[in-house]
Design a protein around this motif. Structure first.
Motif, PDB file in Angstrom:
ATOM      1  N   ILE A  71       0.725  -1.196  -0.058  1.00 30.62           N
ATOM      2  CA  ILE A  71       0.034  -0.036   0.169  1.00 30.62           C
ATOM      3  C   ILE A  71       0.878   1.347   0.190  1.00 30.62           C
ATOM      4  O   ILE A  71       0.593   2.201  -0.787  1.00 30.62           O
ATOM      5  N   HIS A  72       2.001   1.245   0.720  1.00 34.14           N
ATOM      6  CA  HIS A  72       2.787   2.296   0.750  1.00 34.14           C
ATOM      7  C   HIS A  72       3.506   2.644  -0.260  1.00 34.14           C
ATOM      8  O   HIS A  72       3.570   3.690  -0.756  1.00 34.14           O
ATOM      9  N   VAL A  73       3.968   1.622  -1.172  1.00 39.15           N
ATOM     10  CA  VAL A  73       4.823   1.938  -2.334  1.00 39.15           C
ATOM     11  C   VAL A  73       3.765   2.389  -3.373  1.00 39.15           C
ATOM     12  O   VAL A  73       4.101   3.437  -4.113  1.00 39.15           O
ATOM     13  N   CYS A  74       2.463   2.102  -3.592  1.00 38.01           N
ATOM     14  CA  CYS A  74       1.808   2.685  -4.461  1.00 38.01           C
ATOM     15  C   CYS A  74       1.317   3.944  -4.105  1.00 38.01           C
ATOM     16  O   CYS A  74       1.143   4.875  -5.061  1.00 38.01           O
ATOM     17  N   LEU A  75       1.121   4.334  -3.105  1.00 40.19           N
ATOM     18  CA  LEU A  75       0.738   5.762  -2.376  1.00 40.19           C
ATOM     19  C   LEU A  75       1.957   6.569  -2.911  1.00 40.19           C
ATOM     20  O   LEU A  75       1.744   7.708  -3.182  1.00 40.19           O
ATOM     21  N   THR A  76       3.321   5.977  -2.715  1.00 41.86           N
ATOM     22  CA  THR A  76       4.235   6.704  -3.120  1.00 41.86           C
ATOM     23  C   THR A  76       4.625   7.066  -4.594  1.00 41.86           C
ATOM     24  O   THR A  76       4.840   8.129  -4.934  1.00 41.86           O
ATOM     25  N   GLU A  77       4.022   6.019  -5.284  1.00 40.31           N
ATOM     26  CA  GLU A  77       4.040   6.342  -6.696  1.00 40.31           C
ATOM     27  C   GLU A  77       2.870   7.196  -7.106  1.00 40.31           C
ATOM     28  O   GLU A  77       3.135   7.721  -8.177  1.00 40.31           O
ATOM     29  N   LEU A  78       1.901   7.411  -6.558  1.00 40.59           N
ATOM     30  CA  LEU A  78       1.039   8.474  -6.441  1.00 40.59           C
ATOM     31  C   LEU A  78       1.482  10.006  -6.199  1.00 40.59           C
ATOM     32  O   LEU A  78       0.767  10.795  -6.385  1.00 40.59           O
ATOM     33  N   GLY A  79       2.834   9.770  -5.470  1.00 40.20           N
ATOM     34  CA  GLY A  79       3.140  11.189  -5.026  1.00 40.20           C
ATOM     35  C   GLY A  79       2.762  11.558  -3.566  1.00 40.20           C
ATOM     36  O   GLY A  79       2.929  12.701  -3.436  1.00 40.20           O
ATOM     37  N   VAL A  80       2.000  10.596  -2.886  1.00 41.90           N
ATOM     38  CA  VAL A  80       1.446  11.165  -1.695  1.00 41.90           C
ATOM     39  C   VAL A  80       2.382  10.308  -0.430  1.00 41.90           C
ATOM     40  O   VAL A  80       2.893   9.232  -0.158  1.00 41.90           O
ATOM     41  N   GLY A  81       2.567  11.364   0.551  1.00 38.72           N
ATOM     42  CA  GLY A  81       3.372  11.038   1.688  1.00 38.72           C
ATOM     43  C   GLY A  81       2.608  10.854   2.965  1.00 38.72           C
ATOM     44  O   GLY A  81       1.482  11.275   2.918  1.00 38.72           O
ATOM     45  N   LEU A  82       3.183  10.138   3.914  1.00 41.48           N
ATOM     46  CA  LEU A  82       2.612   9.928   5.402  1.00 41.48           C
ATOM     47  C   LEU A  82       2.200  10.999   5.989  1.00 41.48           C
ATOM     48  O   LEU A  82       3.208  11.931   6.190  1.00 41.48           O
ATOM     49  N   THR A  83       1.043  11.164   6.624  1.00 36.75           N
ATOM     50  CA  THR A  83       0.909  12.131   7.484  1.00 36.75           C
ATOM     51  C   THR A  83       0.439  11.371   8.972  1.00 36.75           C
ATOM     52  O   THR A  83      -0.141  10.616   9.249  1.00 36.75           O
ATOM     53  N   ARG A  84       1.503  11.769   9.744  1.00 36.54           N
ATOM     54  CA  ARG A  84       1.928  10.991  11.265  1.00 36.54           C
ATOM     55  C   ARG A  84       0.834  11.359  11.942  1.00 36.54           C
ATOM     56  O   ARG A  84       0.571  12.714  12.328  1.00 36.54           O
ATOM     57  N   GLU A  85       0.086  10.455  12.830  1.00 33.15           N
ATOM     58  CA  GLU A  85      -0.653  10.996  13.938  1.00 33.15           C
ATOM     59  C   GLU A  85      -0.321   9.974  15.104  1.00 33.15           C
ATOM     60  O   GLU A  85      -0.564   8.465  15.020  1.00 33.15           O
ATOM     61  N   PRO A  86       0.015  10.317  16.166  1.00 29.75           N
ATOM     62  CA  PRO A  86       0.759   9.538  17.210  1.00 29.75           C
ATOM     63  C   PRO A  86      -0.192   8.767  18.019  1.00 29.75           C
ATOM     64  O   PRO A  86      -0.133   8.140  18.969  1.00 29.75           O
ATOM     65  N   GLY A  87      -1.691   9.227  17.899  1.00 28.31           N
ATOM     66  CA  GLY A  87      -2.694   8.216  18.529  1.00 28.31           C
ATOM     67  C   GLY A  87      -2.943   6.833  18.070  1.00 28.31           C
ATOM     68  O   GLY A  87      -3.322   6.062  18.737  1.00 28.31           O
ATOM     69  N   PHE A  88      -2.302   6.751  16.878  1.00 31.78           N
ATOM     70  CA  PHE A  88      -2.242   5.231  16.529  1.00 31.78           C
ATOM     71  C   PHE A  88      -1.074   4.344  16.956  1.00 31.78           C
ATOM     72  O   PHE A  88       0.092   5.033  17.164  1.00 31.78           O
ATOM     73  N   HIS A  89      -1.151   3.226  17.446  1.00 31.94           N
ATOM     74  CA  HIS A  89      -0.237   2.574  18.087  1.00 31.94           C
ATOM     75  C   HIS A  89       0.153   1.215  17.328  1.00 31.94           C
ATOM     76  O   HIS A  89      -0.668   0.291  17.519  1.00 31.94           O
ATOM     77  N   GLN A  90       1.246   1.048  16.933  1.00 32.24           N
ATOM     78  CA  GLN A  90       1.670  -0.377  16.299  1.00 32.24           C
ATOM     79  C   GLN A  90       1.889  -1.308  17.433  1.00 32.24           C
ATOM     80  O   GLN A  90       1.724  -2.430  17.183  1.00 32.24           O
ATOM     81  N   MET A  91       2.541  -0.791  18.584  1.00 30.80           N
ATOM     82  CA  MET A  91       2.940  -1.848  19.793  1.00 30.80           C
ATOM     83  C   MET A  91       3.562  -2.757  19.400  1.00 30.80           C
ATOM     84  O   MET A  91       3.317  -3.963  19.721  1.00 30.80           O
ATOM     85  N   ASP A  92       4.779  -2.595  18.969  1.00 25.01           N
ATOM     86  CA  ASP A  92       5.826  -3.635  18.541  1.00 25.01           C
ATOM     87  C   ASP A  92       6.423  -3.840  19.746  1.00 25.01           C
ATOM     88  O   ASP A  92       7.982  -3.484  19.876  1.00 25.01           O
ATOM     89  N   PHE A  93       6.073  -4.434  20.671  1.00 28.63           N
ATOM     90  CA  PHE A  93       6.610  -4.858  21.932  1.00 28.63           C
ATOM     91  C   PHE A  93       5.977  -6.313  22.358  1.00 28.63           C
ATOM     92  O   PHE A  93       5.187  -6.844  21.800  1.00 28.63           O
ATOM     93  N   HIS A  94       6.754  -6.695  23.322  1.00 25.66           N
ATOM     94  CA  HIS A  94       6.130  -7.951  24.153  1.00 25.66           C
ATOM     95  C   HIS A  94       6.269  -7.623  25.490  1.00 25.66           C
ATOM     96  O   HIS A  94       6.903  -6.647  26.031  1.00 25.66           O
ATOM     97  N   GLY A  95       5.172  -8.240  26.292  1.00 20.38           N
ATOM     98  CA  GLY A  95       5.298  -8.078  27.885  1.00 20.38           C
ATOM     99  C   GLY A  95       4.594  -6.953  28.209  1.00 20.38           C
ATOM    100  O   GLY A  95       3.655  -6.749  27.735  1.00 20.38           O
TER     101      GLY A  95
END
Length: 483
Positions: A249-273
Motif C-alpha cells: 500500500i505504501h509503495v503505491c501511494l508513494t508512486e502517486l506522490g503521496v506521503g504519510l501524515t503521522r498521527e501519534p494516537g495510532f499505536h503499532q505496539m511492537d513490544f512484548h510483555g
C-alpha cells in the motif's frame, strides 16, 4: 387609448445606460471564463484538487462535522484467527453506526451461528482470488497480497457519503470517538494517508519511516482511496518482492506522490510483555488504536486480556478524549511527584521529578526483535526499575463514576510488596481519587493541544487517601514543583 407611457428623455438615457452596463458586465465575465480556462493548467488527471470542501466547524453540531457515518472500515483477518479475535472487534465495533467488512479468505466454520447470534460484529466479506499475483519474498507469505487488496475491495463496496476509509487487523482495537475526532482535523477532500510508524527503530529502518504500519491502523481519504483502488493491482505486480501488505500500500501511494501524515494516537505496539511504560506516558493526542493485543501482557494486573480491555473501554465511555492523557502535579509538602494517566494508572514518586523526565517512556516492555538493535526505539525512553522497593508507586484504575462534580476515577494498589517505609512515604497511600470534567476537544485543542494541570485537593498527610483535581492550566502556569 394609450397602452403605455413613453419614457422621458432622461429616463431613456438612464435605461439605456443600465442596459449597456449589463452588456459590458456579461462580456467581461465571458472573457474571464475563456481566459481562465486557457491559462489554467490541465487538471484532468488531478481531480482531487477540485474535491476539497470547507474545513469542519468547531462546534461539533454542524452537518459537515465528520462522524462515524462518514467512515468505512476494512478489517483484515483469516478463517483461523477470526473465531478468537472477533472478541477484540466486539469491544469497539458499534452495530448500526459503523460500515465496513471483515475480510476472510473463506467463510469460517459454523458461519450460520455468526449470522444469527453475532450481529454486534461487522459483516464478513470473502476476499477475491489473488493466486495470479507473484509473491517472491522468502520470509513471508503470499496472503500479504490478499490483505493488501482489502483496500481496493473495501472501496469496491461502493458505500455512499464516505469521507474516510480506515483499515486495520483483527487484533487492532480502535477508539471510535477519538478516531473521528482525529480525522476531523483534516479536509477529507484532499489526498491524505494518515497513520504511524513502529515504535521499534529496527522495524522502521527495515521497512520505512514513511510507511503507515498496518496493524496500528491507518486512514485514507475518499478521493485518494478511489484513485488508489484503480491503480493498485498494477502496483502489486511491480512489487512481488515486498514482505507485507502495508508495504505494498505504501509503495503505491508513494508512486502517486503521496506521503504519510503521522498521527501519534495510532499505536503499532511492537513490544512484548508489560507495556505499562508506553501507556502511562501517552502522547498529547487522543488514543486512536492499539495493536498486538495478544503479544503483550494484560494492561491491568490480575485480569485477562479481554477483561483488562473492557475495563479500559469502560473508562473511555465516560470521557473518551481524556483516556490515557497524562497530567502531572506536585505535592509540595512531601515533595512528591504525581502523574495521572487518566483512566489507566496513577504514579507517585517520592521525590521531585522534573516534568520532562516524567514524560519519558519507561522501558517496562521487551523488544519486538531480540537482536542488538532490537532494544532501540524511536521514542523518548528511560530505563524501568524492576525492583518494586526502588521504583515509584503505581495505582491502577479501580472504578469510574459520574456526578454533579464531574467524573471521578479511583485508583488502588493491585500488588503488594514488603518494602519498608515511614509516614513521609507515599507507600502509606491506599487509594487515589481523581476528579475531572469531560475533556472537550475543540479546534484549538485539536490543532494546538496543551496539557491540563492538576492539584492535590486533600493534604497527603490527612490519611491513606489522596484526592486530586484536573483542570485547564492558567495562561502563564508552569508545571513544576516550585510553581
Amino acid at each position: 387609448m394609450q397602452l403605455f407611457n413613453l419614457p422621458s428623455k432622461a429616463q431613456y438615457y438612464s435605461t439605456n445606460s443600465f442596459k449597456s452596463l449589463i452588456i459590458i458586465s456579461c462580456f467581461g465575465c465571458m472573457i474571464y471564463i475563456v481566459c481562465s480556462n486557457f491559462l489554467a493548467p490541465n487538471n484532468t488527471n488531478n481531480k482531487h484538487f477540485h474535491t476539497s470542501i470547507a474545513l469542519q466547524n468547531d462546534d461539533g453540531n454542524s452537518p459537515t462535522q465528520t462522524n462515524l457515518d462518514h467512515v468505512v472500515f476494512g478489517i483484515a483477518s483469516n478463517e483461523l484467527s477470526w473465531s478468537k479475535r472477533k472478541e477484540y472487534v466486539k469491544l469497539w465495533w458499534k452495530p448500526n453506526k459503523m460500515r465496513g467488512c471483515v475480510f476472510l479468505e473463506k467463510m469460517p466454520l459454523f458461519s450460520s451461528n455468526y449470522t444469527n447470534n453475532e450481529t454486534d460484529l461487522p459483516p464478513i466479506c470473502i476476499s477475491e482470488d489473488t493466486s495470479h499475483f507473484k509473491y517472491t519474498h522468502k520470509g513471508g507469505t503470499s496472503s500479504a497480497i490478499r490483505v493488501a487488496r482489502v483496500v481496493s475491495e473495501t472501496v469496491a463496496l461502493n458505500h455512499s457519503n464516505v469521507r474516510w476509509f480506515v483499515f486495520g487487523d483483527d487484533d487492532t482495537i480502535f477508539f471510535p470517538e477519538n478516531l473521528v475526532k482525529t480525522l476531523s482535523k483534516y479536509d477529507h477532500g484532499f489526498w491524505y494517508y494518515i497513520g504511524t510508524n513502529s515504535e521499534s527503530f529496527m522495524q522502521n529502518k527495515f521497512f520505512s519511516y514513511e510507511m503507515a504500519f498496518g496493524g496500528a491502523g491507518f486512514a485514507i481519504s475518499y478521493p485518494l482511496a478511489t484513485v488508489l483502488a484503480k491503480v493498485f493491482d498494477s502496483c502489486i505486480e511491480r512489487y512481488p518482492h515486498l514482505y507485507g501488505s502495508d508495504g505494498r500500500i505504501h509503495v503505491c501511494l508513494t508512486e502517486l506522490g503521496v506521503g504519510l501524515t503521522r498521527e501519534p494516537g495510532f499505536h503499532q505496539m511492537d513490544f512484548h510483555g508489560n507495556v505499562f511504560g508506553m501507556l502511562a506516558a501517552h502522547p498529547l493526542r487522543p488514543l486512536v488504536s492499539m495493536h498486538h493485543i495478544e503479544k503483550i501482557d494484560p494492561i491491568f494486573p490480575n485480569m485477562t486480556t479481554g477483561k483488562a480491555l473492557e475495563h479500559l473501554y469502560n473508562a473511555a465511555s465516560f470521557d473518551p478524549h481524556r483516556i490515557l492523557q497524562q497530567t502531572v502535579c506536585y505535592d509540595r509538602w512531601f515533595s512528591w511527584t504525581v502523574s495521572v494517566s487518566w483512566g489507566y494508572a496513577v504514579q507517585v514518586f517520592n521525590k521531585n521529578v522534573l516534568f520532562p523526565n516524567v514524560q519519558r517512556v519507561q522501558e517496562s516492555y521487551a523488544p519486538w526483535k531480540s537482536s542488538h538493535l532490537g532494544g532501540l526505539y524511536d521514542l523518548d525512553t528511560k530505563k524501568y526499575t524492576f525492583d518494586p522497593c526502588q521504583r515509584q508507586l503505581v495505582y491502577f484504575l479501580d472504578s469510574v463514576s459520574s456526578g454533579i462534580n464531574g467524573t471521578e476515577t479511583v485508583y488502588t494498589k493491585k500488588t503488594s510488596d514488603k518494602c519498608k517505609f515511614d509516614m513521609s512515604s507515599p507507600r502509606r497511600l491506599e487509594k487515589i481519587r481523581v476528579l475531572s470534567n469531560k475533556l472537550v476537544l475543540d479546534k484549538k485543542q485539536l490543532l494546538a493541544p496543551r496539557r491540563h494541570c492538576c492539584d492535590v485537593l486533600l493534604p497527603s498527610a490527612s490519611g491513606n487517601i489522596m484526592e486530586m483535581g484536573i483542570r485547564e492550566c492558567k495562561e502563564d502556569e508552569l508545571i513544576n514543583m516550585e510553581q
